[in-house]
Scaffold this active site. Structure first.
Site, PDB file in Angstrom:
ATOM      1  N   ALA A   1       0.648  -1.665   0.215  1.00 57.34           N
ATOM      2  CA  ALA A   1       0.099   0.237  -0.204  1.00 57.34           C
ATOM      3  C   ALA A   1       0.752   1.316   0.319  1.00 57.34           C
ATOM      4  CB  ALA A   1      -0.979  -0.495   1.577  1.00 57.34           C
TER       5      ALA A   1
ATOM      6  N   CYS B   1       9.854  -6.409  -6.930  1.00 62.14           N
ATOM      7  CA  CYS B   1      10.443  -6.572  -8.087  1.00 62.14           C
ATOM      8  C   CYS B   1      10.491  -8.428  -8.111  1.00 62.14           C
ATOM      9  CB  CYS B   1      10.844  -6.242  -9.218  1.00 62.14           C
ATOM     10  SG  CYS B   1      10.759  -4.818  -9.646  1.00 62.14           S
TER      11      CYS B   1
ATOM     12  N   GLU C   1      12.307 -10.354  -9.234  1.00 57.68           N
ATOM     13  CA  GLU C   1      13.423 -10.139 -10.181  1.00 57.68           C
ATOM     14  C   GLU C   1      13.995 -10.434  -9.031  1.00 57.68           C
ATOM     15  OE1 GLU C   1      11.577  -8.484 -11.591  1.00 57.68           O
ATOM     16  OE2 GLU C   1      12.238  -7.971 -13.829  1.00 57.68           O
TER      17      GLU C   1
ATOM     18  N   CYS D   1      16.050  -3.696 -11.083  1.00 57.62           N
ATOM     19  CA  CYS D   1      16.549  -5.286 -11.638  1.00 57.62           C
ATOM     20  C   CYS D   1      17.777  -5.481 -12.079  1.00 57.62           C
ATOM     21  CB  CYS D   1      15.333  -5.671 -12.112  1.00 57.62           C
ATOM     22  SG  CYS D   1      13.942  -5.775 -10.274  1.00 57.62           S
TER      23      CYS D   1
HETATM   24  N1  THU Z   1       7.677  -5.268 -11.926  1.00 54.77           N
HETATM   25  C1  THU Z   1       8.528  -6.220 -11.805  1.00 54.77           C
HETATM   26  O1  THU Z   1       8.413  -7.609 -11.266  1.00 54.77           O
HETATM   27  N2  THU Z   1       9.347  -6.547 -12.514  1.00 54.77           N
HETATM   28  C2  THU Z   1       9.478  -6.024 -13.687  1.00 54.77           C
HETATM   29  O2  THU Z   1      10.683  -6.223 -13.825  1.00 54.77           O
HETATM   30  C3  THU Z   1       9.511  -4.862 -13.965  1.00 54.77           C
HETATM   31  C4  THU Z   1       8.062  -4.538 -12.884  1.00 54.77           C
HETATM   32  C5  THU Z   1       6.629  -5.404 -11.119  1.00 54.77           C
HETATM   33  C6  THU Z   1       6.907  -3.879 -10.312  1.00 54.77           C
HETATM   34  C7  THU Z   1       4.903  -3.846  -9.810  1.00 54.77           C
HETATM   35  O3  THU Z   1       4.385  -4.635  -8.707  1.00 54.77           O
HETATM   36  C8  THU Z   1       5.100  -4.008 -11.080  1.00 54.77           C
HETATM   37  O4  THU Z   1       5.185  -4.913 -12.286  1.00 54.77           O
HETATM   38  C9  THU Z   1       3.863  -2.884 -12.199  1.00 54.77           C
HETATM   39  O5  THU Z   1       4.881  -2.148 -11.729  1.00 54.77           O
END
Ligand code: THU
Length: 131
Positions: free
Chosen positions: A46, A53, A55, A89
């Site tokens: 939140a 992410c 990765e 990442c």
């Molecule tokens: N996101 C990832 O998990 N990996 C990426 O390489 C790009 C973005 C996620 C972060 C967030 O939860 C959602 O995607 C939208 O940005």
């Protein structure tokens, strides 16, 4: 393991994604030099900035298990475009494996395979801090 098999593992991890804010589930599968696989998904919060992410979830799972060298990472999203790792990442992965191969998959199941060094050219890493 084939590229497609690694992508399938990443794709399966989208099920675990916690993405109520973006509605964009991402899964990742990170292959270590020793053949072990570490998976991850994005975990949102939140307080948006606390999101991690897929990765980096996979990476911190591996490093916290004592594994620091990697060959490939597969990343799967649902978008039309390939799900490329974000800048944070790329930097986090570069710390441990600048020679990593990145497999980025889109929502239709297509993927591209590119070296991390192409996604993060002229990177700053541990060697820059050596005297
Ligand atoms: N996101 C990832 O998990 N990996 C990426 O390489 C790009 C973005 C996620 C972060 C967030 O939860 C959602 O995607 C939208 O940005």
């Amino acid at each position: 393991m084939t590229d497609q098999e690694l992508i399938d593992l990443a794709r399966a991890m989208q099920e675990r994604s916690y993405a109520p804010y973006s509605g964009f589930p991402v899964g990742a599968a990170l292959e270590a030099e020793d053949g072990r696989i570490f998976t991850g998904c994005n975990v949102e919060n939140a307080a948006y900035g606390e999101t991690i992410c897929a990765e980096r979830t996979a990476l911190v799972k591996a490093v916290s298990e004592g594994v620091r060298a990697f060959r490939r990472i597969a990343v799967a999203g649902n978008g039309d475009d390939y799900c490329w790792p974000c800048g944070s990442c790329r930097q986090a992965l570069n710390e441990f494996s600048p020679n990593l191969t990145v497999l980025a998959a889109n929502g239709t199941g297509s993927f591209l395979s590119v070296p991390l060094s192409e996604l993060l050219p002229h990177s700053f890493g541990p060697r820059n801090l050596k005297k």
